[in-house]
Design a protein around this motif. Sequence first.
Motif, short mmCIF file in Angstrom:
data_model
loop_
_atom_site.label_atom_id
_atom_site.label_comp_id
_atom_site.label_asym_id
_atom_site.label_seq_id
_atom_site.Cartn_x
_atom_site.Cartn_y
_atom_site.Cartn_z
N VAL A 203 -50.29 -19.00 12.98
CA VAL A 203 -50.60 -20.12 12.10
C VAL A 203 -49.51 -20.08 11.04
O VAL A 203 -49.32 -19.05 10.37
N ILE A 204 -48.78 -21.18 10.88
CA ILE A 204 -47.56 -21.12 10.09
C ILE A 204 -47.28 -22.47 9.44
O ILE A 204 -47.77 -23.52 9.89
N SER A 205 -46.48 -22.46 8.39
CA SER A 205 -46.10 -23.70 7.70
C SER A 205 -45.21 -24.55 8.61
O SER A 205 -44.50 -24.04 9.46
N PRO A 206 -45.24 -25.88 8.40
CA PRO A 206 -44.45 -26.77 9.26
C PRO A 206 -42.94 -26.62 9.02
O PRO A 206 -42.50 -26.08 8.01
N LYS A 207 -42.17 -27.13 9.97
CA LYS A 207 -40.72 -27.15 9.83
C LYS A 207 -40.34 -27.95 8.57
O LYS A 207 -41.00 -28.91 8.21
N GLY A 208 -39.25 -27.52 7.93
CA GLY A 208 -38.78 -28.19 6.73
C GLY A 208 -39.29 -27.57 5.46
O GLY A 208 -38.83 -27.92 4.36
N THR A 209 -40.25 -26.63 5.55
CA THR A 209 -40.75 -25.95 4.36
C THR A 209 -40.02 -24.62 4.19
O THR A 209 -39.50 -24.04 5.15
N ILE A 210 -39.99 -24.13 2.97
CA ILE A 210 -39.30 -22.88 2.68
C ILE A 210 -39.97 -21.69 3.37
O ILE A 210 -39.29 -20.84 3.96
N PRO A 211 -41.31 -21.58 3.36
CA PRO A 211 -41.93 -20.47 4.09
C PRO A 211 -41.58 -20.46 5.58
O PRO A 211 -41.36 -19.40 6.16
N ARG A 212 -41.49 -21.66 6.18
CA ARG A 212 -41.14 -21.73 7.60
C ARG A 212 -39.70 -21.26 7.81
O ARG A 212 -39.40 -20.51 8.75
N HIS A 213 -38.81 -21.70 6.94
CA HIS A 213 -37.40 -21.29 7.06
C HIS A 213 -37.28 -19.77 6.96
O HIS A 213 -36.56 -19.13 7.75
N ALA A 239 -55.61 -23.18 7.68
CA ALA A 239 -55.00 -21.95 8.19
C ALA A 239 -55.96 -20.77 8.07
O ALA A 239 -56.08 -19.95 9.00
N ARG A 240 -56.65 -20.70 6.96
CA ARG A 240 -57.61 -19.60 6.75
C ARG A 240 -58.72 -19.63 7.79
O ARG A 240 -59.09 -18.59 8.37
N GLN A 241 -59.28 -20.81 8.03
CA GLN A 241 -60.39 -20.91 8.98
C GLN A 241 -59.95 -20.60 10.41
O GLN A 241 -60.67 -19.95 11.16
#
Length: 314
Positions: A203-213, A239-241
């Motif tokens: 479970v991860i942040s979408p493309k284009g976000t800093i966490p994803r990068h 994401a938590r659920q």
Amino acid sequence: MEKDLFRSRIRLRHLHCFLAAAQERNLRKAADKLHLTQPAISKTLSELEEIVGVKLLERNRLGARLTRDGEAFLPHAVSVLEALDAVTNAVGQEQKPAHESIYIGALPTVAPDLIPAVLPLFRQRHPQAKVLIQTAANAPLLQMLTAGEVDFVLGRMADPQMMAGLSFELLYVEPLVFAVRNGHPLAARPSVSLSDIVAHSFVISPKGTIPRHNAESYLQSRGLAIPANSTETLSVSVARQITRHSDAVWFTPAGAAREDLADRTLVQLAVPTEGTEEPVGLLLRSEGTLTTLAREFVRMLRETAATRRSARSG
């Protein structure tokens, strides 16, 4: 649950106590919030469970956690109380004085970490103030800030062209962490490798976000990639659920999962994630002044962040 019996016995105090316990996950804290004793709130919750005929909360010495029935009951309890608030707000508007408002922009991974810690302190001094919180990815937040739609943003430094007319003040630096549900197969292992982790969906942040990068860079530097069957979402609650109810691995900024890791709802896998650290800070308009309310909220954010930095270094 017999409908007529439920309606005749349910009281607002039952819903208020249940909501406070669900929010605080601790009966003592819930009692303090409602200015009640812990035995009183425990008795009220037991009455509620007797009325509905199911167990809504698991209580132990570590706190209180919603059961599956409790999670199903929660949105309906919130709806009832919100409906009553709406009725109150709709009556006598002409006689009510206007209250000041504060407009906050925040990253979804940052908002649940800092804002809930600051808001009760702010409410003690400004109980009537209206607080509006907008969550979005970093780029839209900076656009809102530039347009004057929010007073300030809790976010991350962006490309220079997006920072024109804005300033960034560092609050803290946080790494990414691998979080899994308590009871996950990986959580029981004495040691876990990255290969073990990427064998599960993320479970991860979408493309284009800093966490994803940062997540992609971290894995690529180790010859690995984000699993193809991963779930992408900006929503921390979603994401938590997903993480709580599956064997997915949540690769997330530490602050987003801080409370879940503290109460052991989720478990952090003991895998070093150096190089994924992300600066989180306050973004303000270079020209222009904050309202008194916004200045005070910002001051409390700085103090809370400083306290956490001291605790980590201590």
